[in-house]
Design an enzyme around this catalytic site. Structure first.
Site, mmCIF file in Angstrom:
data_model
loop_
_atom_site.group_PDB
_atom_site.id
_atom_site.type_symbol
_atom_site.label_atom_id
_atom_site.label_comp_id
_atom_site.label_asym_id
_atom_site.label_seq_id
_atom_site.Cartn_x
_atom_site.Cartn_y
_atom_site.Cartn_z
ATOM 1 N N CYS A 2 -32.801 33.665 10.914
ATOM 2 C CA CYS A 2 -33.778 33.071 11.818
ATOM 3 C C CYS A 2 -35.174 33.325 11.240
ATOM 4 O O CYS A 2 -35.418 34.325 10.575
ATOM 5 C CB CYS A 2 -33.770 33.630 13.229
ATOM 6 S SG CYS A 2 -32.181 33.447 14.057
ATOM 7 N N ARG A 26 -34.237 30.104 6.471
ATOM 8 C CA ARG A 26 -33.644 31.246 7.170
ATOM 9 C C ARG A 26 -32.644 30.838 8.247
ATOM 10 O O ARG A 26 -32.042 31.689 8.906
ATOM 11 C CB ARG A 26 -34.753 32.096 7.807
ATOM 12 C CG ARG A 26 -35.784 32.569 6.801
ATOM 13 C CD ARG A 26 -36.895 33.312 7.502
ATOM 14 N NE ARG A 26 -36.459 34.601 7.979
ATOM 15 C CZ ARG A 26 -36.525 35.720 7.286
ATOM 16 N NH1 ARG A 26 -36.995 35.711 6.062
ATOM 17 N NH2 ARG A 26 -36.115 36.855 7.809
ATOM 18 N N TRP A 72 -30.557 30.675 13.129
ATOM 19 C CA TRP A 72 -29.218 30.766 12.552
ATOM 20 C C TRP A 72 -28.407 31.527 13.585
ATOM 21 O O TRP A 72 -28.663 32.695 13.845
ATOM 22 C CB TRP A 72 -29.244 31.517 11.220
ATOM 23 C CG TRP A 72 -27.903 31.545 10.567
ATOM 24 C CD1 TRP A 72 -27.329 30.545 9.834
ATOM 25 C CD2 TRP A 72 -26.951 32.619 10.583
ATOM 26 N NE1 TRP A 72 -26.079 30.930 9.405
ATOM 27 C CE2 TRP A 72 -25.817 32.202 9.853
ATOM 28 C CE3 TRP A 72 -26.933 33.886 11.153
ATOM 29 C CZ2 TRP A 72 -24.710 32.994 9.676
ATOM 30 C CZ3 TRP A 72 -25.817 34.689 10.979
ATOM 31 C CH2 TRP A 72 -24.715 34.237 10.236
ATOM 32 N N ASN A 98 -35.888 37.380 15.738
ATOM 33 C CA ASN A 98 -35.036 37.364 14.555
ATOM 34 C C ASN A 98 -34.332 38.720 14.515
ATOM 35 O O ASN A 98 -35.002 39.737 14.558
ATOM 36 C CB ASN A 98 -35.917 37.163 13.309
ATOM 37 C CG ASN A 98 -35.212 37.473 12.001
ATOM 38 O OD1 ASN A 98 -35.826 37.917 11.054
ATOM 39 N ND2 ASN A 98 -33.920 37.251 11.937
ATOM 40 N N GLY A 99 -32.995 38.710 14.481
ATOM 41 C CA GLY A 99 -32.277 39.982 14.427
ATOM 42 C C GLY A 99 -31.110 39.997 15.389
ATOM 43 O O GLY A 99 -30.691 38.954 15.895
ATOM 44 N N GLU A 457 -17.637 32.479 -9.365
ATOM 45 C CA GLU A 457 -18.931 31.929 -8.966
ATOM 46 C C GLU A 457 -18.826 30.405 -8.768
ATOM 47 O O GLU A 457 -19.357 29.857 -7.804
ATOM 48 C CB GLU A 457 -20.009 32.297 -10.014
ATOM 49 C CG GLU A 457 -21.374 31.680 -9.807
ATOM 50 C CD GLU A 457 -22.010 31.943 -8.438
ATOM 51 O OE1 GLU A 457 -21.514 32.775 -7.668
ATOM 52 O OE2 GLU A 457 -22.998 31.262 -8.137
ATOM 53 N N LYS A 461 -19.497 28.370 -5.249
ATOM 54 C CA LYS A 461 -20.466 27.267 -5.172
ATOM 55 C C LYS A 461 -19.808 26.016 -4.612
ATOM 56 O O LYS A 461 -20.354 25.337 -3.758
ATOM 57 C CB LYS A 461 -21.012 27.007 -6.578
ATOM 58 C CG LYS A 461 -22.447 26.660 -6.653
ATOM 59 C CD LYS A 461 -23.403 27.806 -6.831
ATOM 60 C CE LYS A 461 -23.317 28.880 -5.792
ATOM 61 N NZ LYS A 461 -24.194 29.997 -6.050
ATOM 62 N N GLU A 464 -18.907 26.378 -0.868
ATOM 63 C CA GLU A 464 -20.111 26.534 -0.055
ATOM 64 C C GLU A 464 -20.753 25.200 0.307
ATOM 65 O O GLU A 464 -21.239 25.024 1.426
ATOM 66 C CB GLU A 464 -21.093 27.397 -0.860
ATOM 67 C CG GLU A 464 -22.404 27.697 -0.202
ATOM 68 C CD GLU A 464 -23.270 28.603 -1.072
ATOM 69 O OE1 GLU A 464 -22.945 28.827 -2.258
ATOM 70 O OE2 GLU A 464 -24.283 29.078 -0.551
ATOM 71 N N HIS A 480 2.126 36.382 -10.412
ATOM 72 C CA HIS A 480 2.360 37.452 -9.434
ATOM 73 C C HIS A 480 2.200 36.945 -8.000
ATOM 74 O O HIS A 480 1.925 37.732 -7.098
ATOM 75 C CB HIS A 480 1.421 38.630 -9.711
ATOM 76 C CG HIS A 480 1.623 39.225 -11.065
ATOM 77 N ND1 HIS A 480 2.770 39.896 -11.410
ATOM 78 C CD2 HIS A 480 0.852 39.187 -12.186
ATOM 79 C CE1 HIS A 480 2.689 40.284 -12.676
ATOM 80 N NE2 HIS A 480 1.534 39.850 -13.169
ATOM 81 N N LYS A 580 -30.326 30.677 3.910
ATOM 82 C CA LYS A 580 -30.679 31.200 2.590
ATOM 83 C C LYS A 580 -30.836 32.725 2.592
ATOM 84 O O LYS A 580 -30.507 33.382 1.624
ATOM 85 C CB LYS A 580 -31.980 30.527 2.142
ATOM 86 C CG LYS A 580 -32.449 30.907 0.760
ATOM 87 C CD LYS A 580 -31.676 30.179 -0.304
ATOM 88 C CE LYS A 580 -32.039 30.618 -1.703
ATOM 89 N NZ LYS A 580 -30.871 30.457 -2.606
HETATM 90 C C1 F6R Z 1 -24.296 31.569 -2.684
HETATM 91 C C2 F6R Z 1 -25.433 32.367 -2.270
HETATM 92 C C3 F6R Z 1 -25.158 33.643 -1.561
HETATM 93 C C4 F6R Z 1 -26.207 34.701 -1.919
HETATM 94 C C5 F6R Z 1 -25.998 35.953 -1.070
HETATM 95 C C6 F6R Z 1 -26.965 37.047 -1.423
HETATM 96 O O1 F6R Z 1 -24.720 30.419 -3.346
HETATM 97 O O2 F6R Z 1 -26.560 32.008 -2.460
HETATM 98 O O3 F6R Z 1 -23.876 34.107 -1.820
HETATM 99 O O4 F6R Z 1 -26.101 34.998 -3.266
HETATM 100 O O5 F6R Z 1 -26.140 35.621 0.272
HETATM 101 O O6 F6R Z 1 -28.278 36.650 -1.234
HETATM 102 P P1 F6R Z 1 -29.452 37.421 -1.942
HETATM 103 O O7 F6R Z 1 -29.312 37.186 -3.396
HETATM 104 O O8 F6R Z 1 -30.712 36.821 -1.371
HETATM 105 O O9 F6R Z 1 -29.281 38.866 -1.592
#
Ligand code: F6R
Length: 585
Positions: A2, A26, A72, A98-99, A457, A461, A464, A480, A580
């Site tokens: 948030c 956020r 969020w 926020n929290g 990774e 991606k 996500e 396995h 984010k």
């Molecule tokens: C995936 C992604 C998340 C962040 C994770 C950590 O694409 O962006 O998995 O990597 O939430 O975020 P930070 O790097 O801001 O601690």
């Protein structure tokens, strides 16, 4: 998560909406504003993006005060009732938060017993309902004294042009210009408005209006130093690309150029020298999601060059694992935002045991950077798309630099060479592959050794932003259990960048092929016609030095996730249910 913003001055609606746009990374489940003009409070709320709210708000040029929120959802579904601002019982006081208020159930029960009515199901509404009919520094203190959990909160009453605020564990910043007051979850909101700002600390609370700013902690007035705004918002505009994500994939190269420029400067070399001189017998790399995957890559560098005990741990697990931490432990925290709650908690935990702490981050004013003993910036520039791309690339490079530096080796020449080898692969080939996979329900990635990390990774991606269930497996693990999942509907993406492991990877691919699975290969290696026949599609990757192959390889895989999401009609920049900056545990 948030984002919250407060504003006192002329045209408050325009400024609050601008603040929400900057803070939208956020959370974007709903957005809302409370604005006070001449003792009258107007509330606007909308589900979804700030753009939805923008169309509804009546903007004025007049002087006023207001608070705003982009959500969020943590407690309570996405609905107008649960959108902030939340109101006190008599509707004169508005709150954005926020929290997470951890004792909200108990507080709510007490309020309900006293006849207080609730409009929604959020923990935040409890804060608003705890205010009776008057807002003052005393009533604010009484309310926050009853809260357990994390909060950055702003409170206004329709009776005054003043914003009350309080912070515990979550970021909150304040600035004053000649004509306005702004409070926000991120000082990015102050760019082009002010040159400096205050960082409100944990346990601090107070109020601000155009005549005075008062900040308290434990009933005592606090005097604070201002921080200079030394960052810019250049990369926030997105003209040449349809989405930030694609732009940011390409900006990996810019990040590398910035790193090359900055990691030869005295200031950074001094930090690297300090870290390299730490007497350590154990290194932990700690992060979440993509940052954790960068840690896994970093682990391969540190083990190769330093030959020391290195462990990479998910930040959300770190404090629960009885990890051995002493004053000879070095903990390296990786976080793009520097605000990830789990990573911050892990850092505080490691410091309790005397560990030395390094943070690798994109945001040098973040909470993590403030807490760590040493900060290594990644110079990736603002990353807007929720899916991390250029930050991952830059984090891995910084880990390479750190490993080489700690081992007393040079690093700049190798990185400079890689700069000329970076290759983003042919879009049309990747788009074709996206067309092939976008209607699948499930995709698997397989690889061996460091390629397995790239698989993890790439898989993260893809799921996500495309919402396709994807999973990564180490080649050797297939037999396995996982092989049971293979049938002629399954598509498996194979990553093979290491010639010495090719035969082993091909054996796994053949086992899949024999069971009807369709195979796609990403590789820089040249293959015989016989081997090529195993694969339906082969995406060539340009060869680079071994240490940089995970980075070279992730670029087309990030693009594959992007083009697949676009093909499915998803917004790759703001995938559903995510945000984010993950500021809750
Ligand atoms: C995936 C992604 C998340 C962040 C994770 C950590 O694409 O962006 O998995 O990597 O939430 O975020 P930070 O790097 O801001 O601690």
């Amino acid at each position: 998560m948030c984002g919250i913003v407060g504003y006192i001055g002329n045209a408050p609606e325009e400024h609050l909406l601008h603040g929400l746009e900057v803070l939208e990374y956020r959370g974007y489940d709903s957005a809302g504003i409370a604005v006070i003009h001449h003792g009258k409070m107007s509330i606007y709320k909308e589900i979804g993006r700030v753009a939805n709210l923008k169309g509804k708000v009546i903007e004025t040029e007049e002087f006023g005060a207001g608070i705003a929120h982009t959500r969020w959802a943590t407690h309570g579904k996405v609905s107008l009732q649960n959108a902030h601002p939340q109101l006190s019982q008599n509707k004169d006081i508005a709150v954005v938060h926020n929290g997470i208020i951890e004792n909200y159930n108990l507080l709510k029960e007490q309020l309900l017993k006293n006849g207080v009515k609730f409009d929604g199901d959020t923990d935040s509404e409890v804060i608003a309902k705890l205010f009776k009919d008057n807002l003052s520094i005393q009533t604010l203190k009484e309310v926050i004294d009853r809260l357990e959990g994390s909060y950055a909160t702003l409170v206004v009453s329709k009776n005054e042009n003043r914003i009350y605020f309080a912070r515990n564990k979550l970021p909150l910043y304040l600035t004053k210009t000649s004509q306005s007051i702004i409070l926000a979850s991120d000082p990015m909101c102050f760019i082009n408005q002010s040159k400096d700002y205050y960082d409100i600390g944990d346990g601090e609370y107070g109020y601000a209006d155009l005549n005075s700013i008062k900040i308290y902690k434990n009933d005592q007035c606090v005097r604070k130093k201002k921080n200079k705004i030394s960052f810019n918002i250049k990369t926030l505009a997105n003209k040449e690309f349809n989405h930030y994500m694609l732009k940011e994939i390409y900006q990996s190269k810019d990040a590398l150029i910035n790193i090359l420029e900055n990691y030869k400067k005295k200031k950074i070399i001094k930090i690297l020298n300090h870290i390299a001189s730490i007497d350590t017998d154990k290194i932990y790399l700690i992060g979440c999601g993509t940052a954790y995957h960068a840690g896994l890559i970093g682990k391969t560098y540190l083990k190769k060059y330093l030959k020391k005990e290195v462990e990479c741990v998910l930040a959300s697990e770190f404090i629960y694992q009885n990890n051995i931490i002493t004053n000879k432990t070095l903990c390296i925290f990786i976080s793009q935002s520097g605000e990830t709650a789990d990573t911050i908690l892990a850092l505080k935990h490691s410091q309790k045991f005397g560990a030395k702490t390094v943070c690798i981050t994109n945001v040098t004013y973040s909470s993590l950077a403030t807490l760590a003993d040493f900060t290594l910036p990644i110079y990736a520039g603002v990353e807007r798309a929720v899916a991390s791309t250029k930050a991952y690339f830059a984090q891995c490079i910084i880990l390479y630099i750190l490993a080489r530096k700690m081992a007393g080796r040079r690093y700049l020449a190798n990185i400079k060479k890689f700069l000329h080898e970076i290759d983003f692969s042919d879009d049309s080939l990747i788009q074709k592959l996206a067309t092939m996979i976008y209607s699948k329900r499930e995709i698997f990635f397989i690889g061996k050794s460091v390629d397995f990390i790239t698989c993890e990774e790439a898989s993260l991606k893809l799921k996500e932003i495309s919402y396709i269930n994807s999973q990564a497996f180490a080649c050797g693990e297939l037999k396995h259990g996982t092989l049971a999942l293979i049938d002629n509907k399954k598509l498996i993406i194979v990553i093979a960048t290491q010639s010495q492991l090719l035969n082993k990877v091909l054996s796994s691919a053949s086992e899949i092929k024999s069971r009807g699975g369709q195979l796609v290969l990403f590789t820089p290696l040249s293959l015989t016609p016989q081997i090529k026949k195993i694969f339906k599609v082969i995406i060539p990757i340009k060869q680079a030095e071994e240490d940089f192959m995970p980075l070279q390889t992730i670029l087309p895989l990030q693009k594959l996730a992007y083009f697949t999401a676009v093909k499915k009609g998803n917004d790759p920049d703001m995938p559903r249910n995510l945000a984010k900056s993950v500021t809750v545990e």
